[in-house]
Design a protein around this motif. Structure first.
Motif, mmCIF file in Angstrom:
data_model
loop_
_atom_site.group_PDB
_atom_site.id
_atom_site.type_symbol
_atom_site.label_atom_id
_atom_site.label_comp_id
_atom_site.label_asym_id
_atom_site.label_seq_id
_atom_site.Cartn_x
_atom_site.Cartn_y
_atom_site.Cartn_z
ATOM 1 N N GLN A 172 0.804 -1.214 0.000
ATOM 2 C CA GLN A 172 0.000 0.000 0.000
ATOM 3 C C GLN A 172 0.841 1.270 0.000
ATOM 4 O OE1 GLN A 172 -3.344 0.191 -0.598
ATOM 5 N NE2 GLN A 172 -2.794 -1.920 -1.113
ATOM 6 N N GLU B 67 -11.216 0.162 -10.691
ATOM 7 C CA GLU B 67 -11.330 1.628 -10.749
ATOM 8 C C GLU B 67 -10.368 2.151 -11.813
ATOM 9 O OE1 GLU B 67 -9.942 5.451 -8.097
ATOM 10 O OE2 GLU B 67 -10.637 3.673 -7.005
ATOM 11 N N VAL C 287 3.577 2.149 -5.653
ATOM 12 C CA VAL C 287 2.821 2.428 -6.863
ATOM 13 C C VAL C 287 3.696 2.094 -8.060
ATOM 14 C CG1 VAL C 287 1.311 4.174 -5.858
ATOM 15 C CG2 VAL C 287 3.526 4.863 -6.800
ATOM 16 N N ALA D 18 -0.660 -0.034 -4.638
ATOM 17 C CA ALA D 18 -1.748 0.892 -4.328
ATOM 18 C C ALA D 18 -2.401 1.479 -5.569
ATOM 19 C CB ALA D 18 -1.228 2.022 -3.434
ATOM 20 N N ALA D 19 -1.641 1.683 -6.645
ATOM 21 C CA ALA D 19 -2.184 2.314 -7.846
ATOM 22 C C ALA D 19 -1.182 2.171 -8.983
ATOM 23 C CB ALA D 19 -2.504 3.793 -7.600
ATOM 24 N N ALA E 217 -1.532 11.192 1.119
ATOM 25 C CA ALA E 217 -2.461 10.095 0.906
ATOM 26 C C ALA E 217 -3.898 10.569 1.089
ATOM 27 C CB ALA E 217 -2.169 8.962 1.893
ATOM 28 N N GLY E 218 -4.720 10.196 0.119
ATOM 29 C CA GLY E 218 -6.149 10.512 0.209
ATOM 30 C C GLY E 218 -6.497 11.959 -0.041
ATOM 31 N N PRO F 213 -5.197 -2.892 -9.090
ATOM 32 C CA PRO F 213 -5.436 -1.666 -8.319
ATOM 33 C C PRO F 213 -5.980 -0.543 -9.200
ATOM 34 C CG PRO F 213 -3.115 -1.865 -8.833
ATOM 35 C CD PRO F 213 -3.762 -3.138 -9.314
ATOM 36 N N PRO F 214 -6.367 0.587 -8.591
ATOM 37 C CA PRO F 214 -6.829 1.735 -9.374
ATOM 38 C C PRO F 214 -5.829 2.103 -10.460
ATOM 39 C CG PRO F 214 -7.263 2.102 -7.056
ATOM 40 C CD PRO F 214 -6.451 0.837 -7.143
ATOM 41 N N HIS G 260 -3.683 7.439 -3.629
ATOM 42 C CA HIS G 260 -4.016 6.057 -3.325
ATOM 43 C C HIS G 260 -3.009 5.384 -2.399
ATOM 44 C CE1 HIS G 260 -6.582 6.685 -6.885
ATOM 45 N NE2 HIS G 260 -7.367 5.808 -6.299
#
Length: 309
Positions: free
Chosen positions: A136, A257, A139, A166-167, A302-303, A228-229, A294
């Motif tokens: 997480q 996603e 990336v 994570a992405a 993050a976020g 992942p996204p 992500h």
């Protein structure tokens, strides 16, 4: 955005001379490096290392904070390119995202045909996880063939029972070595870089007589469930446009996603032209925000999505 910049770039790309006879792989690599190499940007320190048994380049921006890591896979038709040719692009993305990055020198065709590149991508990904990188906090990004390799790497990781990152951000991914996308023909005149014959030659060297529709060679035909996204960016003026569009559609159908961006009037991997093309800088900023948004809670961004500049 600047129409003048887009037109100037298109003219520049079209002015590149074409060889009268097919160049050798080594000649193609030399030409690719001469045309595309940009050094790591200011504020990014590069170091030689080894990852997954292959040479690699670490890119550490002075903007980096937290445990986040970026694994970058360069383009070049599985024939050319290296972490050195893409130190600028990978370093720019890392700098804008505030992430430490590593770019892998995976094996190239025709000396090392499919699935050597996938094996190297998986080995690099596996080592990052085994040496303590939380998935997480990890990336992935790649351009062109490196974009297709990125998806193939994650499909191989899924089959090996490894967790996903994570992405993922992809720039003009090449994900269909069967060349069945409509744009491979309809966009040939609009594309200032490639023709169908160019792309077919790369596929011939990478896969040869193998199955070009195999999911790890052409991820557009794969089941993408569980990935992942995904952010996919492409230019409207490229023969690989339908690779990006169909990959995004397949991801959406498989409940992944996904965000697809198609830039009007833009060529293949236009992000390479950061600093001289406004659309390239804006795309890299969006990709950086997508990746950091992500990441796990250990990253300061993050976020949280910053406004688009």
């Amino acid at each position: 955005m600047s129409r003048h910049q887009r037109d100037a770039l298109d003219a520049l790309l079209r002015s590149a001379p074409r060889a009268e006879t097919p160049p050798t792989p080594e000649e193609q690599r030399e030409g690719f490096a001469a045309a595309l190499t940009r050094p790591a940007p200011d504020g990014v320190v590069s170091r030689r290392t080894v990852l997954g048994g292959r040479p690699a380049l670490e890119l550490d921006p002075d903007t980096a904070s937290g445990p986040g890591r970026l694994l970058y896979l360069h383009g070049g038709g599985y024939l050319a390119g290296s972490p050195d040719t893409h130190a600028g692009l990978a370093g720019e993305l890392a700098r804008r995202a505030g992430l430490r990055a590593v770019s892998v020198d995976y094996r190239l065709a025709p000396e090392h045909p499919f699935p050597a590149a996938v094996d190297d991508g998986l080995a690099a990904y596996r080592e990052l996880l085994s040496t303590g990188t939380d998935p997480q906090d990890l990336v992935l990004a790649g351009d062109s063939a490196g974009g297709g390799l990125g998806i193939a790497t994650l499909l191989a990781a899924r089959e090996a029972g490894l967790p996903q990152p994570a992405a993922v951000a992809l720039f003009s991914p090449w994900v269909d070595l069967t060349l069945t996308g409509g744009s491979i023909r309809s966009k040939e005149g609009a594309d200032p870089i490639f023709t169908e014959a160019d792309v077919r030659a790369y596929a011939d060297l990478y896969v040869g007589a193998g199955d070009r529709a195999a999911p790890l060679a052409s991820p557009v035909f794969a089941d993408l469930a569980g990935l992942p996204p995904l952010l996919v960016q492409a230019g409207a003026n490229e023969v690989l446009l339908d690779d990006a569009v169909r990959l995004a559609g397949r991801a959406g159908a498989d409940d992944v996603e996904v965000t697809l961006e198609v830039g009007p009037g833009l060529p293949h991997v236009y992000q390479l032209h950061y600093g001289r093309l406004e659309e390239a800088d804006a795309a890299l900023d969006r990709a950086a925000r997508f990746l950091t948004a992500h990441l796990g809670a250990g990253h300061p961004d993050a976020g949280r999505l910053a406004p688009v500049r």
